[in-house]
Design a protein around this motif. Structure first.
Motif, PDB file in Angstrom:
ATOM      1  N   PRO A   1      -2.295 -12.991   0.101  1.00  0.00           N
ATOM      2  CA  PRO A   1      -2.418 -12.014   1.162  1.00  0.00           C
ATOM      3  C   PRO A   1      -2.912 -10.566   0.418  1.00  0.00           C
ATOM      4  CG  PRO A   1      -0.069 -12.331   0.740  1.00  0.00           C
ATOM      5  CD  PRO A   1      -0.856 -13.227  -0.129  1.00  0.00           C
TER       6      PRO A   1
ATOM      7  N   PHE B   1       7.854  -5.803  11.819  1.00  0.00           N
ATOM      8  CA  PHE B   1       6.731  -5.043  11.669  1.00  0.00           C
ATOM      9  C   PHE B   1       5.624  -5.936  11.569  1.00  0.00           C
ATOM     10  CE2 PHE B   1       3.765  -2.158   9.301  1.00  0.00           C
ATOM     11  CZ  PHE B   1       3.760  -1.113  10.236  1.00  0.00           C
ATOM     12  N   PHE B   2       4.726  -6.114  12.765  1.00  0.00           N
ATOM     13  CA  PHE B   2       3.615  -6.945  12.913  1.00  0.00           C
ATOM     14  C   PHE B   2       4.061  -8.160  12.268  1.00  0.00           C
ATOM     15  CE2 PHE B   2       1.294  -2.827  12.446  1.00  0.00           C
ATOM     16  CZ  PHE B   2       0.516  -2.894  13.717  1.00  0.00           C
ATOM     17  N   GLY B   3       5.212  -8.758  12.954  1.00  0.00           N
ATOM     18  CA  GLY B   3       5.564 -10.088  12.287  1.00  0.00           C
ATOM     19  C   GLY B   3       6.142 -10.861  13.267  1.00  0.00           C
TER      20      GLY B   3
ATOM     21  N   SER C   1       7.067 -12.737   5.768  1.00  0.00           N
ATOM     22  CA  SER C   1       6.953 -11.624   4.490  1.00  0.00           C
ATOM     23  C   SER C   1       7.243 -10.073   5.018  1.00  0.00           C
ATOM     24  CB  SER C   1       5.182 -11.599   4.178  1.00  0.00           C
ATOM     25  OG  SER C   1       4.600 -11.143   5.505  1.00  0.00           O
ATOM     26  N   GLY C   2       7.762  -9.558   3.967  1.00  0.00           N
ATOM     27  CA  GLY C   2       7.947  -8.030   4.323  1.00  0.00           C
ATOM     28  C   GLY C   2       8.937  -8.040   5.310  1.00  0.00           C
ATOM     29  N   ASP C   3       8.763  -7.035   6.122  1.00  0.00           N
ATOM     30  CA  ASP C   3       9.631  -6.567   7.425  1.00  0.00           C
ATOM     31  C   ASP C   3       9.128  -7.444   8.512  1.00  0.00           C
ATOM     32  OD1 ASP C   3      10.882  -5.767   9.377  1.00  0.00           O
ATOM     33  OD2 ASP C   3      10.931  -3.500   8.945  1.00  0.00           O
ATOM     34  N   PRO C   4       9.902  -8.625   8.971  1.00  0.00           N
ATOM     35  CA  PRO C   4       9.440  -9.353  10.022  1.00  0.00           C
ATOM     36  C   PRO C   4       9.473  -8.616  11.180  1.00  0.00           C
ATOM     37  CG  PRO C   4      11.304 -10.425   8.613  1.00  0.00           C
ATOM     38  CD  PRO C   4      11.292  -8.964   8.523  1.00  0.00           C
TER      39      PRO C   4
ATOM     40  N   CYS D   1      -4.580  -4.094  -2.319  1.00  0.00           N
ATOM     41  CA  CYS D   1      -3.108  -4.613  -3.094  1.00  0.00           C
ATOM     42  C   CYS D   1      -2.804  -6.006  -2.706  1.00  0.00           C
ATOM     43  CB  CYS D   1      -1.929  -3.783  -2.346  1.00  0.00           C
ATOM     44  SG  CYS D   1      -2.049  -2.004  -2.478  1.00  0.00           S
ATOM     45  N   GLU D   2      -3.235  -6.992  -3.653  1.00  0.00           N
ATOM     46  CA  GLU D   2      -3.219  -8.403  -3.512  1.00  0.00           C
ATOM     47  C   GLU D   2      -1.496  -9.055  -4.041  1.00  0.00           C
ATOM     48  OE1 GLU D   2      -6.352  -8.799  -6.292  1.00  0.00           O
ATOM     49  OE2 GLU D   2      -7.248 -10.116  -4.738  1.00  0.00           O
TER      50      GLU D   2
ATOM     51  N   ARG E   1       4.276 -20.219   0.643  1.00  0.00           N
ATOM     52  CA  ARG E   1       4.488 -19.612  -0.496  1.00  0.00           C
ATOM     53  C   ARG E   1       5.859 -19.203  -0.486  1.00  0.00           C
ATOM     54  NH1 ARG E   1       3.657 -13.784   0.103  1.00  0.00           N
ATOM     55  NH2 ARG E   1       2.777 -13.447   2.415  1.00  0.00           N
TER      56      ARG E   1
ATOM     57  N   THR F   1      -4.784  -7.307   6.483  1.00  0.00           N
ATOM     58  CA  THR F   1      -6.000  -7.939   6.609  1.00  0.00           C
ATOM     59  C   THR F   1      -5.732  -9.514   7.056  1.00  0.00           C
ATOM     60  OG1 THR F   1      -5.804  -8.724   4.331  1.00  0.00           O
ATOM     61  CG2 THR F   1      -7.165  -6.696   4.913  1.00  0.00           C
TER      62      THR F   1
ATOM     63  N   SER G   1       8.103  -3.909   3.669  1.00  0.00           N
ATOM     64  CA  SER G   1       7.183  -4.078   4.201  1.00  0.00           C
ATOM     65  C   SER G   1       5.877  -4.046   3.208  1.00  0.00           C
ATOM     66  CB  SER G   1       6.803  -3.329   5.366  1.00  0.00           C
ATOM     67  OG  SER G   1       5.542  -3.433   5.872  1.00  0.00           O
ATOM     68  N   SER G   2       4.944  -4.736   3.307  1.00  0.00           N
ATOM     69  CA  SER G   2       3.857  -4.864   2.352  1.00  0.00           C
ATOM     70  C   SER G   2       3.263  -3.448   2.508  1.00  0.00           C
ATOM     71  CB  SER G   2       2.870  -5.940   2.707  1.00  0.00           C
ATOM     72  OG  SER G   2       2.375  -5.733   4.016  1.00  0.00           O
TER      73      SER G   2
ATOM     74  N   HIS H   1      -5.199  -8.610  11.268  1.00  0.00           N
ATOM     75  CA  HIS H   1      -4.632 -10.018  11.066  1.00  0.00           C
ATOM     76  C   HIS H   1      -4.701 -10.849  12.377  1.00  0.00           C
ATOM     77  CE1 HIS H   1      -2.430 -13.028   8.756  1.00  0.00           C
ATOM     78  NE2 HIS H   1      -1.919 -13.422   9.977  1.00  0.00           N
TER      79      HIS H   1
HETATM   80  C1  LIG Z   1       1.493 -10.850  10.170  1.00  0.00           C
HETATM   81  S1  LIG Z   1       1.249  -9.564   8.707  1.00  0.00           S
HETATM   82  C2  LIG Z   1       2.875  -9.409   8.260  1.00  0.00           C
HETATM   83  C3  LIG Z   1       3.052  -7.945   7.906  1.00  0.00           C
HETATM   84  C4  LIG Z   1       4.712  -7.940   7.239  1.00  0.00           C
HETATM   85  N1  LIG Z   1       5.618  -8.078   8.475  1.00  0.00           N
HETATM   86  C5  LIG Z   1       5.026  -6.912   6.381  1.00  0.00           C
HETATM   87  O1  LIG Z   1       5.912  -6.041   6.728  1.00  0.00           O
HETATM   88  O2  LIG Z   1       4.602  -6.694   5.212  1.00  0.00           O
HETATM   89  C6  LIG Z   1       0.324 -10.295   7.472  1.00  0.00           C
HETATM   90  C7  LIG Z   1      -0.326  -9.365   6.715  1.00  0.00           C
HETATM   91  O3  LIG Z   1       0.467  -8.625   5.906  1.00  0.00           O
HETATM   92  C8  LIG Z   1       0.013  -8.340   4.613  1.00  0.00           C
HETATM   93  N2  LIG Z   1       0.911  -8.823   3.582  1.00  0.00           N
HETATM   94  C9  LIG Z   1       2.088  -9.579   3.867  1.00  0.00           C
HETATM   95  N3  LIG Z   1       2.636  -9.997   2.619  1.00  0.00           N
HETATM   96  C10 LIG Z   1       1.761  -9.421   1.723  1.00  0.00           C
HETATM   97  C11 LIG Z   1       1.979  -9.512   0.339  1.00  0.00           C
HETATM   98  N4  LIG Z   1       2.779  -9.900  -0.458  1.00  0.00           N
HETATM   99  N5  LIG Z   1       0.824  -8.685  -0.326  1.00  0.00           N
HETATM  100  C12 LIG Z   1      -0.287  -8.102   0.102  1.00  0.00           C
HETATM  101  N6  LIG Z   1      -0.145  -8.128   1.391  1.00  0.00           N
HETATM  102  C13 LIG Z   1       0.674  -8.738   2.201  1.00  0.00           C
HETATM  103  C14 LIG Z   1      -1.340  -9.215   4.639  1.00  0.00           C
HETATM  104  O4  LIG Z   1      -2.204  -8.119   5.111  1.00  0.00           O
HETATM  105  C15 LIG Z   1      -1.251 -10.121   5.734  1.00  0.00           C
HETATM  106  O5  LIG Z   1      -2.488 -10.649   6.117  1.00  0.00           O
END
Ligand SMILES: C[S@@+](CC[C@H](N)C(=O)[O-])C[C@H]1O[C@@H](n2cnc3c(N)ncnc32)[C@H](O)[C@@H]1O
Length: 424
Positions: free
Chosen positions: A191, A77-79, A72-75, A165-166, A31, A141, A98-99, A120
């Motif tokens: 996600p 943080f759990f990335g 995704s988000g802040d790499p 939050c999807e 994506r 998740t 971050s998400s 995750h």
């Molecule tokens: C490996 S973690 C990465 C988190 C990421 N580093 C952050 O800061 O958001 C992956 C999880 O982040 C969440 N996530 C990442 N992107 C998302 C989004 N756009 N919307 C909702 N949840 C998201 C979901 O729970 C997904 O399974």
């Protein structure tokens, strides 16, 4: 140097845009790759199998450089930044929001007092236990560990509100408030992040530390801290030792079987663990509930007779058995993932308890504890008031090896070189 770009759905800032335009290899989720201006000249790798992607990244980084990883988000943080650093790569991180930060923003809530846990690619139970114990938890998740599975684990004993939050920042963004029961019946889009809120608990006061609160300021509390019948409460000195062997932590689930006043379960909850007090007596259950309320923690009370009542409970990390015979100890030992601690008054119970623990594969040990407390006498003098001796028997499953002390004293006296003399 590898450039790691965080993506949250908003347009990329100029440094990230430029890194992408100059990239020889771009690695990222499907994506992200579809949503971003990846140059046609760049080779792309869809991040499915992370290990394979890391191999490709390593090879390209060594050959020509120009590697960009999009996450995704802040790499950080759990990335992916952790895995890249573990492989020795130097990284330039250009994070997005971050998400988790986005989820709390959508819910309009502060989150410096929230626990953030990840399910995750990890077992769900630790996340569930954190949600059982804490009033505000964000759950990252993953496949098989989403809102439905969380709802199933928490319903019906734990009344909570879910904010699911999807696809935050994406074309299918949706924020849904629901109860855990409802979460089990709806389809959810990945996600997603789930905020698990206990709205019956008062908002946390302004703190100084993010996430979990520091541990309790005191533990092994005096018996007077608990309402109890007669003096049927685990004495503070015995509780101190039992807690040390139970090791309750955030993410753990502790059973307190034959809970009496609930003192052990409550102390475990004060350490941040989820706790269940198992008690057959109805009046004692009410007393436990009053004690739990007085201490401002969460402890589930399961009324019933062990071992039958244990069958319906989720697996514990550790169990304290304050009442019940070897049959109960064995049932607990069969389920405990880490430790069972048993307090006994009678000498004859020690052998069968050791046998029950070892029969379930635990490494068992025992100690007899006896304390003598200083008690005042008239005339400003004291006597020693002995408390009843108690046997504590405990068993550990696969105990981790303890760090061994150095073989011989390694600190020799050292002669320091004299400091150069200076003229003032
Ligand atoms: C490996 S973690 C990465 C988190 C990421 N580093 C952050 O800061 O958001 C992956 C999880 O982040 C969440 N996530 C990442 N992107 C998302 C989004 N756009 N919307 C909702 N949840 C998201 C979901 O729970 C997904 O399974």
């Amino acid at each position: 140097m590898i450039t790691v770009i965080g993506h949250d759905g908003s347009p990329l800032p100029e440094p990230a845009r430029q890194a992408l335009a100059e990239a020889a290899l771009v690695v990222g989720g499907a994506r992200h790759l579809a949503a971003l201006p990846v140059p046609e000249t760049a080779r792309t790798v869809v991040m499915g199998d992370v290990t394979a992607a890391l191999e490709e990244i390593g090879e390209q980084a060594e050959k020509t450089g120009g590697v960009v990883v999009v996450a995704s988000g802040d790499p950080g943080f759990f990335g992916i930044v952790r895995a890249l650093r573990e492989r020795g790569h130097r990284v330039r991180v250009l994070p997005a929001i971050s998400s988790v930060a986005a989820a709390f923003a959508r819910a309009g809530l502060p989150w410096d007092d929230a626990l953030v846990v990840s399910a995750h690619g990890r077992e769900l139970r630790r996340a569930v236990n954190a949600c059982r114990a804490h009033p505000k938890v964000a759950v990252l998740t993953g496949p098989g560990a989403g809102p439905a599975e969380l709802g199933r684990a928490l319903f019906p004993q734990h009344p909570r509100v879910f904010v699911v939050c999807e696809d935050l920042g994406g074309p299918h963004e949706r924020v849904v408030r629901c109860r855990p029961a409802e979460a089990t019946t709806r389809p959810w889009r990945d996600p997603n992040v789930v905020l698990v809120l206990d709205e019956t608990r008062p908002a946390a006061p302004r703190g100084w530390i993010a996430g979990a609160r520091p541990g309790p300021d005191r533990w092994a509390l005096p018996e007077e801290a608990f309402e109890h019948r007669g003096s049927v409460v685990t004495k503070a000195e015995v509780r101190a030792f039992a807690l040390a062997r139970l090791g309750p932590r955030i993410g753990d689930l502790i059973w307190d079987v034959g809970a009496g006043s609930g003192s052990v379960a409550i102390e475990c909850a004060r350490f941040g663990a989820a706790a269940i007090a198992v008690e057959r007596d109805a009046d004692s259950c009410e007393r436990i509930r009053r004690n739990v309320r007085a201490h401002g923690v969460r402890v589930a009370v399961s009324r019933g007779r062990a071992p039958a009542v244990l069958e319906h409970l989720p697996d514990p990390d550790a169990v304290f058995v304050g009442g019940g015979g070897p049959q109960v100890v064995r049932a607990c030992a069969a389920r405990a993932l880490r430790t069972v601690v048993v307090a006994l008054a009678s000498l004859e119970r020690v052998r069968p308890t050791l046998d029950a623990l070892t029969a379930e594969g635990l490494t068992a040990q025992a100690v007899q504890l006896q304390a003598a407390r200083l008690a005042p006498l008239p005339g400003d003098v004291h006597r020693l008031a002995a408390t009843n001796p108690v046997f504590v028997v405990w068993g550990d499953r696969n105990p981790a090896p303890l760090p061994s002390p150095p073989a011989s004293p390694s600190r020799r006296p050292q002669t320091l070189a004299p400091l150069p003399e200076t003229d003032q």
